[in-house]
Design an enzyme around this catalytic site. Sequence first.
Site, mmCIF file in Angstrom:
data_model
loop_
_atom_site.group_PDB
_atom_site.id
_atom_site.type_symbol
_atom_site.label_atom_id
_atom_site.label_comp_id
_atom_site.label_asym_id
_atom_site.label_seq_id
_atom_site.Cartn_x
_atom_site.Cartn_y
_atom_site.Cartn_z
ATOM 1 N N GLU B 57 0.859 -1.185 0.000
ATOM 2 C CA GLU B 57 0.000 0.000 0.000
ATOM 3 C C GLU B 57 0.888 1.226 0.000
ATOM 4 O O GLU B 57 1.742 1.378 0.882
ATOM 5 C CB GLU B 57 -0.872 0.042 1.261
ATOM 6 C CG GLU B 57 -2.159 -0.705 1.126
ATOM 7 C CD GLU B 57 -3.068 -0.476 2.326
ATOM 8 O OE1 GLU B 57 -4.049 -1.202 2.422
ATOM 9 O OE2 GLU B 57 -2.789 0.408 3.153
ATOM 10 N N ASP B 68 -5.609 9.574 10.013
ATOM 11 C CA ASP B 68 -4.315 9.041 10.412
ATOM 12 C C ASP B 68 -3.876 9.555 11.772
ATOM 13 O O ASP B 68 -4.129 10.699 12.135
ATOM 14 C CB ASP B 68 -3.261 9.395 9.355
ATOM 15 C CG ASP B 68 -3.410 8.525 8.121
ATOM 16 O OD1 ASP B 68 -3.234 7.298 8.264
ATOM 17 O OD2 ASP B 68 -3.734 9.046 7.041
#
Lengths: 409, 282
Positions: B57, B68
């Site tokens: 990824e 995040d």
Amino acid sequence: MPETNVKATGAPVDYASFPDQRGRFGDYGGRYVAETLMEPIEELTAAYEKYRNDPGFIEEFESDLRDYVGRPTALYHAKRLSELYGAEIWLKREDLNHTGAHKINNALGQALLAKRMGKTRIIAETGAGQHGVATATVAARLGIECVVYMGADDIQRQAPNVFRMRLLGAKVVPVDSGTRTLKDALNEAMRDWVTNVDDTFYIIGTVAGPHPYPQMVRDFQSVIGREARAQMLEKTGELPDQVVACVGGGSNAMGIFHAFLADESVELHGSEAGGDGVETGRHAAPLTAGRPGVLHGNRTYLMEDENGQIIGTHSISAGLDYPGVGPEHSWLKDIGRVQYAAITDDQAMAAFHDTMRCEGIIPAIESAHAVAHARLLAEARGGQRILVNLSGRGDKDINTVAKLEGIEL
Amino acid sequence: MSETTKQPAGRLASLFERLKGENRAALIPYITAGDPDAQATVELMHAMVEGGADAIEVGVPFSDPMADGPVIQAAHERALKSGLGLRGVIDLVAEFRKRDSHTPVVLMGYQNPIEAIGVAAFVDKAAAAGVDGVLTVDLPPEEADELSAALGERGMSPIFLLAPTTSAARTREVATKGSGFVYYVSLKGVTGAANLDTDALASQVEGVREACALPVGVGFGIRDAETAGQVGRVADAVIVGSAIVRLIHEQASAAGGMNAQGLEAVRGFLAELRAAVETARH
């Protein structure tokens, strides 16, 4: 998309029918959030749909607006300012609300909703600190834990509001990431929400974010326009020619505009933060100089670079220093119902002083942008009846003004 | 037409098919492109494959990475200092493809950089570079029709998240709209959170499988060989992000960039994770 062309077909726009089921105002709005938040947002939407039409909820909200917030706020004919600017200027005095700005209308509404949803913890983001103070205030009154996220740079420049929030029992968390301002505080509040989603209610302070926030915040703020419209009719027998309000995220502007959207004779004007001037790139005027994109859960006009990175903004006013804007404004701009213009720091500061000297009112620097905009409209056309939303009081800004003038307090 | 456009979702589908035979989960590391710099990203991708990554990824740096945690936020900020944008990230995938034509690559990021390029132009460029899937964190299926259709036409997979808060009804909907695999977010929170409950995970993954036929990858909270092994017992893919981003940053800051020793450290960490995944079900 078809919705945005609705005006071009010639049919009258049914403004009350927006947003649609998907939370769209034309191409704008929607729900651009990580999966973890989708079910909680559905839950919030269902709760809001239930209580917005619930007589008990409406009654509690309205009685609190009256007895705790101090509504209705006055509509005031600013005669000396009118003389100075060459127009008939009326001020909607949101600065007279408890906590000193319109922000409390929405914070109160959402806090009452949080209570009914059984949430035991409230979080909020804040830029200038006005929404943070309003949220800390209603949380204190309801006895609910409150955490406010605030950019580290904003904490520096709005120290009195930080202290007020702490006195009210809120925890103020500095945000050190990104540009260390409002947009980063919003990111951090979203991160908190996604982590504590079971017991936490996120009170967003403006008409942005994923659906239903833009609609819900507008609805809680729309009391401003409903009052002002009735007061104008009562005091002058007519509607204003123009309504002017400053636009950061745009909650005070949607609040006053909403009741006038269907009044085609009334021009609506939004005042964005022009900073040092749009041509310098140092501003916070996405509707004037940005383009559509996706941030903070909605599609709307944004300030971004060619890679789609959100860029730093500049405004003397912390409350307008935001790279996005509520999606309904983006739609109203595209269909031409509201005109938006950028007001520079200097123009806003001149209006700040005019309002103090002529009327004995300290406007928030945010609100001074709208006063400055009214002056430009008066200069361009003259003699018109202009309703200005004086969205907040400027006591919080005196340190900023002193610094500008080289004075140490 | 390039090879990638002829075989829809080829690399991802054949990976999961093969691993079913091997009775083990895929190991999928995440790195933020451009951290510590663009050239290092390609070298790190190869090193991770050498260490045992089954797919990669690649995180696309964004100014406002709302989903995040602090470790990956900081990586995005470092990457953005070099001015690396989505186009540049896709160029890095093309560079990686020159030496690796078999390892699936998934782009993971946020919607606004895609909008800035335009969906059609983005999909063309990604397909030409050999991208296999795209996971857009802030694009739930309700908003994803345009991007998903465009990706599908070019043989790439729209990959969606599922969360502990996702209902069975939503899971069924996501299952029909996604392809390649689904990414199950193992906890309520942001990337890099540390409180993964592996006991609860087994029943959660089972619940996802009942409503979704796609392979189930699990991410968030996997930080070492032990947790990778625990997740590898129940999931079809083990996705490791913050732990790798942290290691890369430690190595790069100590050496002033990514050198051979840093690459070896990353390779070694991947080998540990891979060993744990290999033995998880045996």
